[in-house]
Design an enzyme around this catalytic site. Structure first.
Site, PDB file in Angstrom:
ATOM      1  CB  CYS A   1     -31.037  26.871  62.993  1.00 56.40           C
ATOM      2  SG  CYS A   1     -30.808  25.188  63.057  1.00 56.40           S
TER       3      CYS A   1
ATOM      4  CB  CYS B   1     -21.338  20.492  68.804  1.00 55.26           C
ATOM      5  SG  CYS B   1     -20.119  19.480  67.874  1.00 55.26           S
TER       6      CYS B   1
ATOM      7  CG  HIS C   1     -29.116  26.079  68.352  1.00 58.37           C
ATOM      8  ND1 HIS C   1     -29.691  27.014  68.059  1.00 58.37           N
ATOM      9  CD2 HIS C   1     -28.720  25.577  67.227  1.00 58.37           C
ATOM     10  CE1 HIS C   1     -29.899  26.831  66.718  1.00 58.37           C
ATOM     11  NE2 HIS C   1     -29.202  26.211  66.206  1.00 58.37           N
TER      12      HIS C   1
END
Lengths: 135, 406
Positions: B86, B223, B353
């Site tokens: 990430c 999340c 994300h």
């Protein structure tokens, strides 16, 4: 009947316990096959029995997992006298009313069933230290 | 207008695409969109670039950077395809900055893109083969899949434990679920002002706590949102910037610190990832490089991949006293009207994300405020901001950015 542990760091005899690789140079402890020590680069390791009593320092209750995994289950991080261990919490309901940070737990094994050749797989987890000892 | 520092590093142009679902655009389309827009934002063209660093994890085999060049310009310059979980986007940015600092070139492009819409759980899963006998395999001699039998390695479960571990270490006696849900509520509220976010709905505490539980204490809205998106940045040396137009110099944002760390060994870090030590290390190095402290920051975009992660990074980035993350949150500081706004973009939980884009998109957010171009969500008078990402495994990127000199 022959038995086989779920992972090679679970030792079944004489009493079930976890076995770490301890770096002979710096004392860092690891599970699993090692190439060298991640803390100091040392290449000599000795077996070290991990304490079977511990304290839950983190946990989660997993409700959503890959196919084939039974949910919910409690995954926890347990401090066993200075060695950090990952395991499921067993023999306790998987809800936040029954599991808490700091709870005292102890190693417990269970049968995963027999394979086609009659070998019994043995899993492990940690159960509340105040649970009645299974007969 | 003061002259740029000759040995300084500046963001000349930067862009992020709309995050969300882009069923008709592939990885290269999205990357091209961000790259071309970043070049236009900086007033340069692909012919000006001396280097490209390109980040992508899930677009399949083949060099994403070269595939991008085949759409936006094959000029023969070196391309570095980078992957760092990430932290891939931050790694691409850092790679370009290193090339410029090394004197190899004076202008480069960092781009990160991911298509994640509809992706489910990342990491975790059972072993597939099963010939009916217990057969030890792998580094642990496991006879069966260990995820779900020996704890969890799923991302929601891992970061849930990381947040709970913090509460254990600092003797929290409140209700963990509600605390983390309130952190998530803050970010979802922030997202209503961000038109590029995947989700822009304010959620009540009841809605957040009553949604599907994924891994206690993280429910689904706690999340990070899987989505498609790309971000790109054009980086320039101070020396080259000095020769550019007033308009380019006026909007250039100074990169006063660029740091990437991996996790140094700590007891237990190979059992539950230690995302704290490498983040503290990166923050310490970044503050030192920039010559500023946390008290000088006007806003922070940190890696809230889960509500449980945001809490620990208040502490790791030294936004509060050691152990004081809960108090920091309860004080109201990280809300957009607080003393140190955190994730005014909506963060990963609502902005989304798209893994490899994230480490550039958070820099875009900071630049937007420092340039005074953030519209409805502008943090007034913002001069210094910090962008943080972490890729589990682990890699941590921290960038500190400073407003153009008035």
């Amino acid at each position: 009947m022959t038995r086989i542990p779920i992972v090679d760091y679970l030792v079944l005899e004489p009493e079930p316990h976890l076995r770490a690789h301890r770096c002979e140079a710096c004392g860092a402890r690891f599970f699993g096959r090692r190439n060298a020590c991640a803390a100091c680069g040392g290449t000599s390791f000795a077996d070290a029995a991990v304490a079977t009593d511990g304290e839950v320092t983190a946990f989660t209750i997993v409700s959503f997992a890959a196919p084939g995994i039974e949910v919910p289950f409690v995954a926890a991080i347990v401090d066993c006298d200075g060695t950090t261990v990952q395991a499921n919490l067993v023999n306790t309901p998987a809800d936040p009313d029954h599991v808490h940070l700091g709870m005292a737990v102890r190693l417990a094994t269970y049968s995963m069933g027999e394979d086609a050749e009659g070998v019994e797989g043995i899993g492990f987890g940690f159960e509340p230290a105040d649970a009645a000892v299974a007969a | 207008m003061s002259a740029p520092a000759a040995d300084g590093i500046y963001i000349l142009g930067i862009n992020m695409t709309k995050f969300g679902k882009h069923p008709d655009l592939d990885t290269v389309d999205l990357g091209s969109q961000a790259a071309l827009a970043a070049l236009a934002d900086g007033g340069v063209t692909v012919g000006d670039l001396g280097v490209i660093a390109a980040g992508n994890l899930l677009g399949g085999p083949g060099g994403f950077g070269q595939m991008l060049q085949k759409q936006i310009g094959q000029t023969g310059i070196p391309v570095y395809n980078v992957q760092n979980a990430c932290a891939t986007g931050a790694t691409a940015l850092r790679t370009v900055i290193m090339a410029i600092k090394a004197g190899e070139c004076d202008l480069g492009l960092a781009v990160g893109v991911e298509k994640l819409s509809g992706a489910g759980l990342l990491a975790g899963g059972s072993r597939k083969d099963d010939d009916g006998t217990w057969r030890p395999q792998g580094r642990y001699g496991a006879i069966a899949g260990t995820d779900g039998r020996i704890g969890t390695v799923t991302m929601p479960g891992t970061f849930a434990q990381i947040g709970m571990q913090y509460l254990h270490r600092h003797a929290y006696d409140g209700a963990p679920f509600e605390l983390f849900a309130r952190i998530s509520q803050k970010n979802h509220a922030h997202s209503t002002r961000n038109p590029l976010a995947t989700y822009t709905k304010e959620l009540t505490l009841e809605q957040i706590m009553g949604d599907h539980m994924v891994a206690y204490p993280n429910t689904r809205p706690m999340c990070s949102a899987n989505c498609d998106g790309a971000a790109a940045a054009v980086v320039v040396s101070g020396e080259r910037l000095a020769s550019m137009s007033d308009e380019q110099r006026r909007r250039a944002v100074k990169v006063s610190a660029s740091v990437l760390t991996s996790d140094p060994w700590t007891e237990g870090c190979q059992v539950l990832p230690d995302v704290n030590t490498l983040t503290r290390d990166a923050a310490r190095q970044a503050y030192e490089q920039a010559g500023v402290g946390p008290e000088d920051l006007d806003l922070v975009e940190l890696h809230d991949c889960f509500a449980t992660a945001e809490l620990v990074h208040y502490d790791n980035l030294m936004l509060c006293e050691p152990g004081g993350a809960v108090d920091f949150f309860e004080s109201g500081a990280p809300f957009r009207d607080g003393s140190l706004p955190v994730n005014v973009s909506g963060g990963l939980q609502s902005k989304g994300h798209p893994v490899s884009a994230t480490g550039i998109a958070n820099v875009w957010e900071i630049c937007h405020h420092l340039r005074g171009e953030a519209g409805d969500r502008q943090i007034e008078g913002a001069r210094i901001g910090l962008a943080h990402v972490i890729g589990l495994g682990s890699a941590c990127g921290v960038h500190i950015l400073e407003a153009p000199a008035a």
